[in-house]
Design an enzyme around this catalytic site. Structure first.
Site, PDB file in Angstrom:
ATOM      1  N   GLU A   9      -4.553  17.184  -9.681  1.00 36.16           N
ATOM      2  CA  GLU A   9      -5.236  17.600 -10.899  1.00 36.16           C
ATOM      3  C   GLU A   9      -6.731  17.816 -10.684  1.00 36.16           C
ATOM      4  O   GLU A   9      -7.573  17.334 -11.441  1.00 36.16           O
ATOM      5  CB  GLU A   9      -4.990  16.582 -12.023  1.00 36.16           C
ATOM      6  CG  GLU A   9      -5.158  17.221 -13.393  1.00 36.16           C
ATOM      7  CD  GLU A   9      -4.597  16.370 -14.527  1.00 36.16           C
ATOM      8  OE1 GLU A   9      -3.402  16.033 -14.490  1.00 36.16           O
ATOM      9  OE2 GLU A   9      -5.350  16.064 -15.444  1.00 36.16           O
ATOM     10  N   ARG A  57       0.820  -1.231   0.000  1.00 39.62           N
ATOM     11  CA  ARG A  57       0.000   0.000   0.000  1.00 39.62           C
ATOM     12  C   ARG A  57       0.852   1.278   0.000  1.00 39.62           C
ATOM     13  O   ARG A  57       0.383   2.338   0.412  1.00 39.62           O
ATOM     14  CB  ARG A  57      -0.971   0.020   1.183  1.00 39.62           C
ATOM     15  CG  ARG A  57      -1.955  -1.133   1.135  1.00 39.62           C
ATOM     16  CD  ARG A  57      -3.178  -0.882   1.977  1.00 39.62           C
ATOM     17  NE  ARG A  57      -4.087  -2.018   1.857  1.00 39.62           N
ATOM     18  CZ  ARG A  57      -4.047  -3.089   2.641  1.00 39.62           C
ATOM     19  NH1 ARG A  57      -3.161  -3.166   3.623  1.00 39.62           N
ATOM     20  NH2 ARG A  57      -4.884  -4.073   2.464  1.00 39.62           N
ATOM     21  N   HIS A 115      -1.579  16.842 -25.162  1.00 43.06           N
ATOM     22  CA  HIS A 115      -1.535  15.415 -24.847  1.00 43.06           C
ATOM     23  C   HIS A 115      -2.786  14.643 -25.267  1.00 43.06           C
ATOM     24  O   HIS A 115      -2.749  13.416 -25.321  1.00 43.06           O
ATOM     25  CB  HIS A 115      -1.292  15.212 -23.348  1.00 43.06           C
ATOM     26  CG  HIS A 115       0.132  15.427 -22.941  1.00 43.06           C
ATOM     27  ND1 HIS A 115       0.829  16.582 -23.222  1.00 43.06           N
ATOM     28  CD2 HIS A 115       1.011  14.622 -22.272  1.00 43.06           C
ATOM     29  CE1 HIS A 115       2.057  16.477 -22.742  1.00 43.06           C
ATOM     30  NE2 HIS A 115       2.194  15.305 -22.166  1.00 43.06           N
ATOM     31  N   ASN A 144      -1.100  18.890 -19.468  1.00 43.64           N
ATOM     32  CA  ASN A 144      -1.495  17.960 -20.536  1.00 43.64           C
ATOM     33  C   ASN A 144      -1.699  18.672 -21.861  1.00 43.64           C
ATOM     34  O   ASN A 144      -2.313  18.105 -22.785  1.00 43.64           O
ATOM     35  CB  ASN A 144      -2.786  17.230 -20.144  1.00 43.64           C
ATOM     36  CG  ASN A 144      -2.573  16.283 -18.996  1.00 43.64           C
ATOM     37  OD1 ASN A 144      -1.546  15.608 -18.940  1.00 43.64           O
ATOM     38  ND2 ASN A 144      -3.509  16.251 -18.069  1.00 43.64           N
ATOM     39  N   LYS A 182       7.122  22.940 -13.820  1.00 37.69           N
ATOM     40  CA  LYS A 182       6.236  21.823 -13.445  1.00 37.69           C
ATOM     41  C   LYS A 182       6.008  21.802 -11.939  1.00 37.69           C
ATOM     42  O   LYS A 182       4.887  21.575 -11.471  1.00 37.69           O
ATOM     43  CB  LYS A 182       6.816  20.492 -13.932  1.00 37.69           C
ATOM     44  CG  LYS A 182       5.896  19.342 -13.551  1.00 37.69           C
ATOM     45  CD  LYS A 182       6.012  18.129 -14.414  1.00 37.69           C
ATOM     46  CE  LYS A 182       4.904  17.138 -14.024  1.00 37.69           C
ATOM     47  NZ  LYS A 182       4.929  15.918 -14.781  1.00 37.69           N
ATOM     48  N   HIS A 224       6.250   9.266 -27.342  1.00 36.67           N
ATOM     49  CA  HIS A 224       5.406  10.230 -26.632  1.00 36.67           C
ATOM     50  C   HIS A 224       5.699  11.688 -27.012  1.00 36.67           C
ATOM     51  O   HIS A 224       4.796  12.439 -27.376  1.00 36.67           O
ATOM     52  CB  HIS A 224       5.568  10.028 -25.123  1.00 36.67           C
ATOM     53  CG  HIS A 224       4.737  10.972 -24.311  1.00 36.67           C
ATOM     54  ND1 HIS A 224       3.360  10.980 -24.349  1.00 36.67           N
ATOM     55  CD2 HIS A 224       5.086  11.970 -23.469  1.00 36.67           C
ATOM     56  CE1 HIS A 224       2.897  11.917 -23.550  1.00 36.67           C
ATOM     57  NE2 HIS A 224       3.925  12.544 -23.005  1.00 36.67           N
ATOM     58  N   LYS A 239       2.909  11.539 -10.851  1.00 41.53           N
ATOM     59  CA  LYS A 239       1.990  10.720 -11.645  1.00 41.53           C
ATOM     60  C   LYS A 239       2.703   9.428 -12.002  1.00 41.53           C
ATOM     61  O   LYS A 239       3.802   9.448 -12.554  1.00 41.53           O
ATOM     62  CB  LYS A 239       1.586  11.449 -12.926  1.00 41.53           C
ATOM     63  CG  LYS A 239       0.409  12.380 -12.746  1.00 41.53           C
ATOM     64  CD  LYS A 239      -0.121  12.834 -14.087  1.00 41.53           C
ATOM     65  CE  LYS A 239      -1.264  13.800 -13.920  1.00 41.53           C
ATOM     66  NZ  LYS A 239      -1.702  14.375 -15.202  1.00 41.53           N
TER      67      LYS A 239
END
Ligand code: GLY
Length: 349
Positions: free
Chosen positions: A217, A115, A228, A225, A207, A244, A137
């Site tokens: 977010e 966890r 994206h 994004n 960032k 990407h 993320k």
């Protein structure tokens, strides 16, 4: 400590340092939380920096396979089983050494193992340094789309060792430049005018500021994004033959056309996008041939931002913002305005 630039990601009691500079891999141990007794170093075969990683506690190196097709729950399960095998406890630490794929998979494995255990990232590609390793993320792909399963799980610290960039393949460099071009449109900063350490540190700082203001977010972070929505659809539609950052560059050009279609920006601003993407950053802005526009619309409809119809991050009079309920007709019209790649070979390294 080596001479490096330290940028903080401001998250109250979970604030952490990002160390940018040459030789910062030597500082990994300083970012490992106190009390950690052993570590799993997660990387890929041939990573140039992994031999120099010393977390200051006993560790084992675990390799994961290369390629987006291995950015899966199966790889996470395999890693977690190896964590059990080497006796990693909830008081221990994962060190992700690599590009965005490694930091996403290592970070997600750390988020779900017992966890949640500590993770430190050693970013060894430009894309990981300026984006993927920063901000917590983590996640993996499903066959249905990119990064559809994941968790917010902040690292204890991040190292961006610029030594790794000396041997970076040109295509990997282009991927990082795609994210840098995104920061250009978010801030207007002339990042290419900065020396490399300051350039990477400035991207990290941009960032970090956004993540610090909206970690999960709820709103503003979505601006990261920019470009994206189409990018993720293109990666899925091309079965990841577009990388990407390459897809982000095309996605930025598309977002500009869509913003124009919706009356948010003028033609000059669209042209400015193309100039920055293709001129300054020397990236492609053209759609690959042979893709079905309806498929791209369908894939964009599955984007994680979608809550109310097609949802995009778009430029406008008040800067870059999330725009929901975009009519499909506008999304299709913007696709129709995109330049098309005459030669798919241009995507190759
Ligand atoms: N790469 C987008 C974000 O971290 O929010």
């Amino acid at each position: 400590m080596n001479a490096s630039i330290c940028v903080q990601v401001p998250l109250a009691d979970r604030t952490y340092d990002v160390l940018v500079g040459h030789g910062t891999v030597n500082d990994v141990a300083s970012l490992v939380p106190r009390g950690v007794r052993r570590a799993a170093v997660v990387t890929q075969a041939g990573n140039p920096l992994v031999r120099r990683v010393d977390p200051g506690v006993p560790f084992e190196v675990l390799e994961i396979p290369d390629g987006e097709h291995h950015k899966t729950m199966a790889t996470v399960e395999d890693l977690c089983r190896q964590f059990v095998r080497i006796g990693l406890t909830r008081a221990d630490c994962v060190i992700g050494v690599g590009g965005g794929l490694v930091t996403d998979v290592a970070g997600f494995s750390a988020a779900v193992y017992h966890r949640g255990i500590a993770v430190v990232h050693v970013a060894t590609t430009l894309l990981a340094m300026v984006d993927a390793a920063i901000g917590g993320k983590t996640g993996v792909n499903l066959a249905e789309g990119k990064n559809l399963v994941g968790a917010f799980w902040q690292p204890s610290g991040v190292v961006c060792d610029l030594d790794a960039l000396a041997t970076l393949p040109p295509r990997e460099t282009r991927c990082g430049l795609g994210e840098m071009a995104k920061y250009h449109f978010l801030t207007g900063d002339d990042l290419l005018a900065l020396p490399l350490p300051e350039r990477v540190a400035r991207c990290v700082a941009i960032k970090a500021e956004v993540v610090g203001s909206d970690e999960r977010e709820g709103g503003r972070r979505a601006i990261l994004n920019y470009g994206h929505t189409l990018a993720h659809a293109l990666e899925t539609a091309t079965d990841h033959s577009l990388a990407h950052g390459e897809a982000v560059a095309i996605g930025l050009a598309y977002a500009a056309r869509l913003a124009h279609e919706l009356g948010r920006i003028d033609e000059a601003r669209v042209a400015e996008h193309d100039r920055v993407i293709t001129g300054a950053y020397e990236l492609g802005n053209a759609l690959p041939v042979g893709l079905d526009d309806a498929l791209l619309i369908d894939l964009m409809g599955r984007d994680k931002k979608v809550v109310d119809g097609l949802t995009f991050v778009l430029d406008g009079p008040e800067g870059v913002q999330t725009v929901s309920a975009v009519p499909e007709s506008a999304a299709l019209a913007a696709l129709a305005r995109m330049p098309r790649m005459a030669d798919r070979g241009k995507m190759q390294p």
